[in-house]
Design a protein around this motif. Structure first.
Motif, PDB file in Angstrom:
ATOM      1  N   GLN A   1     -40.036  47.399   9.397  1.00 43.31           N
ATOM      2  CA  GLN A   1     -41.396  47.045   9.819  1.00 43.31           C
ATOM      3  C   GLN A   1     -41.822  47.816  11.068  1.00 43.31           C
ATOM      4  O   GLN A   1     -42.552  47.303  11.916  1.00 43.31           O
ATOM      5  N   ARG A   2     -41.323  49.053  11.198  1.00 45.29           N
ATOM      6  CA  ARG A   2     -41.743  49.893  12.320  1.00 45.29           C
ATOM      7  C   ARG A   2     -42.493  51.098  11.759  1.00 45.29           C
ATOM      8  O   ARG A   2     -42.086  51.645  10.740  1.00 45.29           O
ATOM      9  N   ASP A   3     -43.589  51.466  12.410  1.00 48.37           N
ATOM     10  CA  ASP A   3     -44.417  52.556  11.910  1.00 48.37           C
ATOM     11  C   ASP A   3     -43.715  53.908  12.126  1.00 48.37           C
ATOM     12  O   ASP A   3     -43.500  54.312  13.279  1.00 48.37           O
ATOM     13  N   PRO A   4     -43.344  54.619  11.024  1.00 45.69           N
ATOM     14  CA  PRO A   4     -42.606  55.890  11.182  1.00 45.69           C
ATOM     15  C   PRO A   4     -43.343  56.904  12.047  1.00 45.69           C
ATOM     16  O   PRO A   4     -42.720  57.622  12.815  1.00 45.69           O
ATOM     17  N   LEU A   5     -44.689  56.946  11.933  1.00 44.06           N
ATOM     18  CA  LEU A   5     -45.442  57.950  12.695  1.00 44.06           C
ATOM     19  C   LEU A   5     -45.357  57.694  14.198  1.00 44.06           C
ATOM     20  O   LEU A   5     -45.089  58.609  14.979  1.00 44.06           O
ATOM     21  N   SER A   6     -45.555  56.419  14.616  1.00 46.70           N
ATOM     22  CA  SER A   6     -45.495  56.153  16.064  1.00 46.70           C
ATOM     23  C   SER A   6     -44.074  56.333  16.590  1.00 46.70           C
ATOM     24  O   SER A   6     -43.869  56.780  17.724  1.00 46.70           O
TER      25      SER A   6
ATOM     26  N   GLU B   1     -40.311  59.391  19.869  1.00 44.48           N
ATOM     27  CA  GLU B   1     -39.021  60.092  19.977  1.00 44.48           C
ATOM     28  C   GLU B   1     -39.214  61.590  20.084  1.00 44.48           C
ATOM     29  O   GLU B   1     -38.441  62.272  20.757  1.00 44.48           O
ATOM     30  N   GLY B   2     -40.257  62.116  19.410  1.00 42.03           N
ATOM     31  CA  GLY B   2     -40.549  63.550  19.507  1.00 42.03           C
ATOM     32  C   GLY B   2     -40.861  63.938  20.939  1.00 42.03           C
ATOM     33  O   GLY B   2     -40.422  64.979  21.429  1.00 42.03           O
ATOM     34  N   PHE B   3     -41.612  63.065  21.640  1.00 42.98           N
ATOM     35  CA  PHE B   3     -41.956  63.333  23.045  1.00 42.98           C
ATOM     36  C   PHE B   3     -40.700  63.276  23.926  1.00 42.98           C
ATOM     37  O   PHE B   3     -40.500  64.121  24.793  1.00 42.98           O
TER      38      PHE B   3
ATOM     39  N   VAL C   1     -36.773  59.421   9.923  1.00 42.99           N
ATOM     40  CA  VAL C   1     -37.662  58.433  10.541  1.00 42.99           C
ATOM     41  C   VAL C   1     -38.375  57.567   9.492  1.00 42.99           C
ATOM     42  O   VAL C   1     -38.786  56.442   9.769  1.00 42.99           O
ATOM     43  N   GLY C   2     -38.496  58.071   8.272  1.00 41.28           N
ATOM     44  CA  GLY C   2     -39.145  57.306   7.204  1.00 41.28           C
ATOM     45  C   GLY C   2     -38.473  55.978   6.934  1.00 41.28           C
ATOM     46  O   GLY C   2     -39.112  54.990   6.547  1.00 41.28           O
ATOM     47  N   PHE C   3     -37.147  55.933   7.147  1.00 38.93           N
ATOM     48  CA  PHE C   3     -36.392  54.691   6.877  1.00 38.93           C
ATOM     49  C   PHE C   3     -36.766  53.574   7.854  1.00 38.93           C
ATOM     50  O   PHE C   3     -36.493  52.413   7.595  1.00 38.93           O
TER      51      PHE C   3
ATOM     52  N   LEU D   1     -50.380  65.975   8.046  1.00 39.35           N
ATOM     53  CA  LEU D   1     -50.974  66.618   9.218  1.00 39.35           C
ATOM     54  C   LEU D   1     -50.722  65.801  10.485  1.00 39.35           C
ATOM     55  O   LEU D   1     -50.491  66.348  11.558  1.00 39.35           O
ATOM     56  N   LYS D   2     -50.751  64.473  10.369  1.00 37.42           N
ATOM     57  CA  LYS D   2     -50.503  63.626  11.537  1.00 37.42           C
ATOM     58  C   LYS D   2     -49.107  63.883  12.100  1.00 37.42           C
ATOM     59  O   LYS D   2     -48.907  63.926  13.307  1.00 37.42           O
ATOM     60  N   PHE D   3     -48.122  64.069  11.203  1.00 34.76           N
ATOM     61  CA  PHE D   3     -46.763  64.383  11.657  1.00 34.76           C
ATOM     62  C   PHE D   3     -46.730  65.776  12.289  1.00 34.76           C
ATOM     63  O   PHE D   3     -46.114  65.982  13.323  1.00 34.76           O
TER      64      PHE D   3
END
Length: 907
Positions: free
Chosen positions: A791-796, A801-803, A784-786, A642-644
């Motif tokens: 060590q980067r949060d895929p969601l942020s 990038e979505g924005f 983006v999961g990769f 849902l967050k995605f």
């Protein structure tokens, strides 16, 4: 010794008890009004509805202030229309629904009737109420049944089901109360936001929804989004272009993980591909593969790598008749018609140099979570909601209130019986069924899969026990089997999905039996049929009660306690006796996952014999702990998804609301002018950057860009050479020139026609850009999961990038609209004549090649004007008489052509 929490609950009551207690005075108020409403005749009940509507809509009274009168009026209408007087607990549940809660009510307590109270109350606001069901059978059944109540109250009822004609569906949505399935509501929302005008839209807003079986719809079905897809644009050139560089790769450029069937580029591989793509111009010189704009290209490269390194010809697929056909890895058979998704099949086609078939892409999508959060107020009903209370509160801001039963529950819930092997368990199950069947006790057997239900069915057949098996069949058949499940000695085997929406009544369902009898003998007297069936039913029900009521037998624990509780809840309705018992084995999925090896070892040491069961409350407790762990894990998965989706949802709401504003506006010339001014500002910034001197400006490049995007050949170089000219002067001149140019265009078309053109062009551009953006977001999400490995949060990363991609989409949209508006022009006389000739030729009419010569009078059939199929009052030269046709609708002139190819042609 009692714990402090237990002592506090005994003194103060639970939070649920306090909620129930707080609304008892309101229920007493409704009951006090009952004698007054019983005196009303039918016209009086309808007049009361009109009075309440006037108080809410005209005088601004709140719905809470008219609640007692509305509920009292609705109770009286239901008593007259259905012969059912609502219990106090149903009024209580109705109040909780109106307050925006989930009412948990035990099976058989009358949720369908309960929903009429808050539906009626909220319908008084005149904004429409949606009652949501899990399937179209229930939507039709409940809508038809409850429409008698709403009709008595003077309100209209609509039912929305799949494959309904548009006109019928539009009327259903305009009704005061609309019954619909969750899927159809979601799809209609998406379809509405792809329409060309407000008049074509179905739904009129999202005011209040009551969701039946709320746990099934908002939790179980919320895992997968609703998607409307269509063929994508042809990207075969890009697939082929990318494909030719993959064979050049060396082993150090990529890694292969056979277990997960994945192939990824190494750092060296990424660098190599980036350089190659720069060389051939597929990747702009100022862009890297790590930029958001490169997402689609990265997706294509990754799929091409997988096609080459993981999929092997004649092992995973064959090439036959210029087509890639997949091979089933289990059977070795060819799977014609099956295709790999997400562009992977197209990548294999490029690798094999066969014709690349277009992939299907998402045109629009929404999750149930985000669709139902559109409603100003949401509520729900279920028999089992408490176990998911945390999820309802966090995702939907819904509280769960347990409504007391009308009569105390008399069902006996026994401790689980655990056997060592599945076979021992099934033998014990058959024995228990046989024992209950022989004494006439109806049995409902719950299984977790079709395969297991069929195995049990074979064992019962061998024992000569008659039974019904309920799998994924028609809903009508499901309702019939469940309605008969409470008859004397009946045995019903049902999978998880069974038993929804139809009560298991002891002795059988009278209404269903009457309906069947009258269908079989249409000439029979309905009153006599009913009297005969009711007499038999009373006798049968007495015998069933003596046998102990309904016996619910679970053959396995589900990973969710809620599903077990649903099965258990089928027994013991309205204070009837009943019994519930679960049979388990150490080979069951849940037992196997949660440490049955240790339990097996302990049982072996204790010398437990074959066929013996372990029965202990500790087993129940440990199983419930295991189930709550699984529920928590599933909740986390849904929360993450849902967050995605929320990232896309914010963008979707912005686009859909903008689209609606455009459709509702008469004149959008201000919007298109703002877009044009922004395009001019972007062009000036690019070729004449701020804080630069005139000799650093790129006047030639700017001239070409103005010609391409604004369709004007202007002396940019001369302007740039003038003394004292700065960027602001150039911007002002461009604005003045383009304003004058568009004003001329508007005069040539006529103001009304120009407004229509602007609106259609803008909507088309939004739809095209949004579809492309959805594809890009899907590609971004898949890669983006990769980023987690770095060590980067895929969601942020996805949010950021979505924005950026959304901003890029809006920039592209401005350029698209400005460019197309600059290029359109009215047809010349010659072009118009050619078009009329073509239309007439299609209609079989000959045009006089020499119109100056006098001609014989034409017969009415041959007249080129006044087409009988034309819209009444249609005038070729007056667009205001054309109505408001969609781009793909038939042209109002009656030619039979689509509007966009005929009078709606833009250039």
């Amino acid at each position: 010794m009692l714990g402090l929490g237990t002592i506090a609950k005994k003194v103060f009551g639970t939070p649920n008890d306090r909620k129930v207690k707080s609304i008892r005075p309101l229920v007493a108020k409704i009951n006090a009004l009952e004698p007054e409403f019983q005196k009303l005749d039918e016209a009086g009940i309808k007049a009361k509805t009109r009075e309440l509507q006037d108080r809410v809509q005209q005088k601004g009274e709140s719905l809470d202030s008219v609640l007692p009168e509305a509920f009292a009026n609705c109770r009286e209408a239901a008593r007259r229309a259905l012969g059912l007087r609502a219990f106090d607990v149903q009024l209580m549940g109705g109040i909780f629904l109106h307050q925006g809660n989930i009412a948990e009510m035990k099976t058989g307590e009358g949720k369908t009737l309960m929903a009429t109270f808050p539906a009626y109350l909220n319908a008084l606001a005149g904004k429409g109420v949606h009652v949501v069901t899990v399937n179209d059978y229930l939507a039709r059944r409940d809508g038809e049944w409850m429409s008698k109540v709403y009709g008595t109250l003077g309100l209209t009822t609509g039912v929305v089901v799949p494959f309904q004609p548009d006109d019928e569906k539009r009327v259903a949505y305009q009704a005061d109360i609309t019954y619909a399935t969750n899927n159809e509501l979601g799809f209609d929302y998406l379809r509405d936001n792809m329409k060309g005008s407000v008049a074509e839209m179905m739904q009129r807003g999202h005011f209040f929804a009551i969701v039946d079986e709320v746990d099934s719809i908002l939790i179980d079905e919320a895992r997968t989004p609703l998607i409307i897809s269509g063929p994508s644009q042809d990207r075969s050139e890009l697939y082929n272009a990318v494909d030719q560089y993959i064979p050049e790769l060396k082993p150090e450029h990529y890694t292969i993980d056979e277990k997960t069937r994945n192939a990824t580029f190494t750092e060296e591989g990424n660098e190599y591909m980036e350089n190659r793509l720069h060389e051939v111009g597929l990747l702009p010189a100022d862009q890297t593969l790590y930029d958001p704009e490169s997402t689609t290209l990265v997706h294509h490269i990754n799929q091409a790598l997988r096609a080459h390194k993981l999929f092997h010809k004649d092992q995973n697929y064959v090439v036959q008749n210029d087509e890639v056909v997949l091979i089933d890895e289990f059977t070795g058979r060819m799977m014609k018609g099956r295709r790999l998704s997400d562009g992977l099949h197209q990548a294999i086609e490029a690798k094999e140099h066969v014709k690349i078939q277009p992939e299907n892409v998402t045109l629009a999508s929404v999750t149930f979570q985000n669709y139902f959060r559109l409603y100003e107020k949401l509520s729900g009903m279920t028999g089992t909601g408490m176990t998911e209370a945390e999820e309802f509160a966090e995702i939907y801001k819904l509280g769960v209130v347990e409504v007391p039963t009308n009569r105390p529950v008399a069902r006996l819930d026994e401790h689980d019986r655990v056997y060592r092997t599945a076979m021992e368990k099934y033998k014990a199950v058959v024995e228990a069924i046989k024992e209950a069947h022989e004494k006439g006790q109806p049995t409902l057997v719950g299984t977790t899969s079709i395969e297991k239900s069929e195995l049990l069915s074979q064992m019962l057949t061998q024992q000569g026990i008659p039974h019904n098996v309920l799998n994924a069949r028609q809903h009508e058949q499901e309702a019939k089997i469940v309605a008969d499940a409470g008859r004397l000695g009946a045995v019903t085997i049902a999978t998880n999905m069974a038993g929804r929406g139809t009560d298991i009544q002891l002795g059988g369902n009278v209404e269903m039996q009457v309906h069947e009898e009258l269908a079989a003998h249409p000439d029979a007297n309905p009153d006599e049929v009913r009297a005969s069936i009711e007499a038999k039913h009373d006798d049968e029900k007495k015998k069933v009660l003596e046998a102990g009521g309904l016996f619910v037998l679970g053959t396995e624990r589900h990973e969710s306690r809620r599903i077990d509780n649903q099965l258990r809840g089928r027994s013991g309705r309205q204070g009837d006796p009943g019994r519930a018992l679960f049979f388990l084995s150490l080979e069951d999925d849940l037992m196997r996952i949660f440490g049955s090896n240790k339990l097996d070892a302990v049982l072996s040491k204790l010398g437990m014999k074959e066929g013996e069961a372990i029965i202990h409350p500790w087993v129940n407790k440990s199983l419930e702990r295991a189930q709550s762990k699984v529920e928590a894990r599933n909740f986390d998965i849904r929360k993450q998804l849902l967050k995605f989706d929320d990232v896309m949802n914010d963008q979707r709401k912005a686009i859909f609301s903008q689209r609606r504003e455009i459709m509702e506006a008469e004149d959008i010339s201000e919007i298109t002018r703002d877009m044009r001014l922004q395009v001019i500002a972007d062009i000036v910034d690019r070729y004449m950057p701020p804080k630069t001197y005139a000799d650093q400006w790129d006047a030639e490049g700017m001239h070409a860009s103005v010609l391409e995007n604004l369709n004007m050949d202007l002396p940019i170089a001369e302007w740039a050479e003038e003394d004292g000219v700065d960027q602001q002067d150039i911007t002002r001149r461009l604005e003045e020139k383009t304003d004058a140019y568009m004003a001329e265009k508007s005069a040539a078309f006529g103001l009304e026609t120009m407004h229509q053109i602007e609106k259609q062009l803008l909507l088309q551009a939004i739809d095209t850009r949004w579809r492309e953006h959805l594809v890009t977001l899907e590609h971004l999400r898949s890669v983006v999961g990769f980023r987690g490995y770095a060590q980067r949060d895929p969601l942020s990363e996805y949010k950021t990038e979505g924005f950026q991609l959304f901003q890029t989409m809006l920039d592209g949209l401005r350029f698209d609209v400005t460019k197309r508006l600059a290029q359109i022009r009215p047809l010349t006389e010659e072009e118009r004549e050619t078009m009329i000739r073509q239309q007439m030729a299609q209609m079989g009419i000959q045009m006089d090649p020499n119109p100056t010569q006098p001609t014989a009078p034409q017969t009415p059939e041959a007249l080129p004007v006044g087409n009988p199929d034309a819209r009444p009052g249609f005038d070729e030269n007056d667009p205001t008489t054309w109505g408001n046709p969609g781009r793909n609708d038939p042209c109002p002139c009656g030619s039979g052509e689509k509007f966009k190819h005929c009078h709606g042609r833009l250039a």
